[in-house]
Design a protein around this motif. Structure first.
Motif, PDB file in Angstrom:
ATOM      1  N   VAL A  41      -8.561   0.071  -2.613  1.00 41.42           N
ATOM      2  CA  VAL A  41      -8.096   1.334  -3.202  1.00 41.42           C
ATOM      3  C   VAL A  41      -6.675   1.206  -3.696  1.00 41.42           C
ATOM      4  N   LYS A  42      -6.289   2.097  -4.597  1.00 45.35           N
ATOM      5  CA  LYS A  42      -4.936   2.169  -5.107  1.00 45.35           C
ATOM      6  C   LYS A  42      -4.476   3.606  -5.021  1.00 45.35           C
ATOM      7  N   LYS A  43      -3.284   3.828  -4.507  1.00 43.69           N
ATOM      8  CA  LYS A  43      -2.747   5.174  -4.352  1.00 43.69           C
ATOM      9  C   LYS A  43      -2.471   5.779  -5.719  1.00 43.69           C
ATOM     10  N   VAL A  44      -2.850   7.048  -5.876  1.00 46.43           N
ATOM     11  CA  VAL A  44      -2.576   7.786  -7.111  1.00 46.43           C
ATOM     12  C   VAL A  44      -1.213   8.414  -6.963  1.00 46.43           C
ATOM     13  N   SER A  45      -0.332   8.198  -7.941  1.00 45.82           N
ATOM     14  CA  SER A  45       1.019   8.774  -7.861  1.00 45.82           C
ATOM     15  C   SER A  45       0.961  10.293  -7.991  1.00 45.82           C
ATOM     16  N   ASP A  46       1.839  10.952  -7.263  1.00 42.53           N
ATOM     17  CA  ASP A  46       1.839  12.407  -7.229  1.00 42.53           C
ATOM     18  C   ASP A  46       2.364  13.030  -8.466  1.00 42.53           C
ATOM     19  N   VAL A  48      -1.989  -2.717  -3.877  1.00 40.82           N
ATOM     20  CA  VAL A  48      -0.766  -3.153  -4.547  1.00 40.82           C
ATOM     21  C   VAL A  48       0.476  -2.998  -3.673  1.00 40.82           C
ATOM     22  N   GLY A  49       0.292  -2.615  -2.410  1.00 44.96           N
ATOM     23  CA  GLY A  49       1.404  -2.568  -1.472  1.00 44.96           C
ATOM     24  C   GLY A  49       2.014  -1.206  -1.227  1.00 44.96           C
ATOM     25  N   ASN A  50       1.472  -0.145  -1.794  1.00 43.41           N
ATOM     26  CA  ASN A  50       1.991   1.195  -1.528  1.00 43.41           C
ATOM     27  C   ASN A  50       1.578   1.638  -0.130  1.00 43.41           C
ATOM     28  N   VAL A  51       2.485   2.266   0.599  1.00 44.88           N
ATOM     29  CA  VAL A  51       2.177   2.763   1.942  1.00 44.88           C
ATOM     30  C   VAL A  51       1.325   4.020   1.817  1.00 44.88           C
ATOM     31  N   LEU A  52       0.205   4.031   2.541  1.00 44.61           N
ATOM     32  CA  LEU A  52      -0.696   5.184   2.522  1.00 44.61           C
ATOM     33  C   LEU A  52      -0.405   6.084   3.708  1.00 44.61           C
ATOM     34  N   LYS A  53      -0.681   7.388   3.537  1.00 46.62           N
ATOM     35  CA  LYS A  53      -0.563   8.332   4.639  1.00 46.62           C
ATOM     36  C   LYS A  53      -1.711   9.327   4.555  1.00 46.62           C
ATOM     37  N   ASP A  54      -1.949  10.055   5.639  1.00 46.27           N
ATOM     38  CA  ASP A  54      -3.021  11.048   5.659  1.00 46.27           C
ATOM     39  C   ASP A  54      -2.815  12.065   4.545  1.00 46.27           C
ATOM     40  N   GLY A  55      -3.911  12.416   3.868  1.00 46.20           N
ATOM     41  CA  GLY A  55      -3.859  13.421   2.812  1.00 46.20           C
ATOM     42  C   GLY A  55      -3.622  12.862   1.420  1.00 46.20           C
TER      43      GLY A  55
END
Length: 113
Positions: free
Chosen positions: A108-113, A48-55
């Motif tokens: 994949v989709k990033k899970v919000s913190d 969906v366009g969220n920037v991913l980072k390590d961890g």
């Protein structure tokens, strides 16, 4: 003079020299600006366009077949502590029940913190 100049970002050579506003590497021929920041590489984004980072923690958005196994990775599987790498499968991770594997960021989709 060469001990005050940074090494070449392409090949790591310490024999760099300054020519006008650019730094030059005599070994590989690479030229770069002295005030330019080192290239961090391309940003890796999820489906969906969220920037991913390590961890980061991500969720699988599509049922995926696992090579070498008769089982599938189900939709909604949560993957914690991802590592970003270059290449076709740009995420390295450990998935409970499957072990280590590579995933494509488009699934994949990033899970919000």
């Amino acid at each position: 003079m060469t001990d005050t100049l940074p090494p070449c970002p392409e090949c790591g050579s310490t024999y760099t020299y300054q020519m006008d506003a650019l730094l030059t590497c005599p070994e590989c021929g690479h030229e770069w600006s002295a005030d330019a920041e080192p290239d961090a590489g391309p940003e890796i984004r999820d489906s969906v366009g969220n920037v991913l980072k390590d961890g980061d923690t991500v969720t699988v958005i599509k049922g995926l077949k696992v090579k070498g196994s008769s089982s599938m990775l189900k939709i909604g599987t949560k993957v914690r502590n991802i590592r970003l790498v270059g290449g076709d499968h740009d995420i390295d991770c450990t998935i409970p029940g499957f072990g280590q594997m590579g995933l494509k960021s488009e699934f994949v989709k990033k899970v919000s913190d």
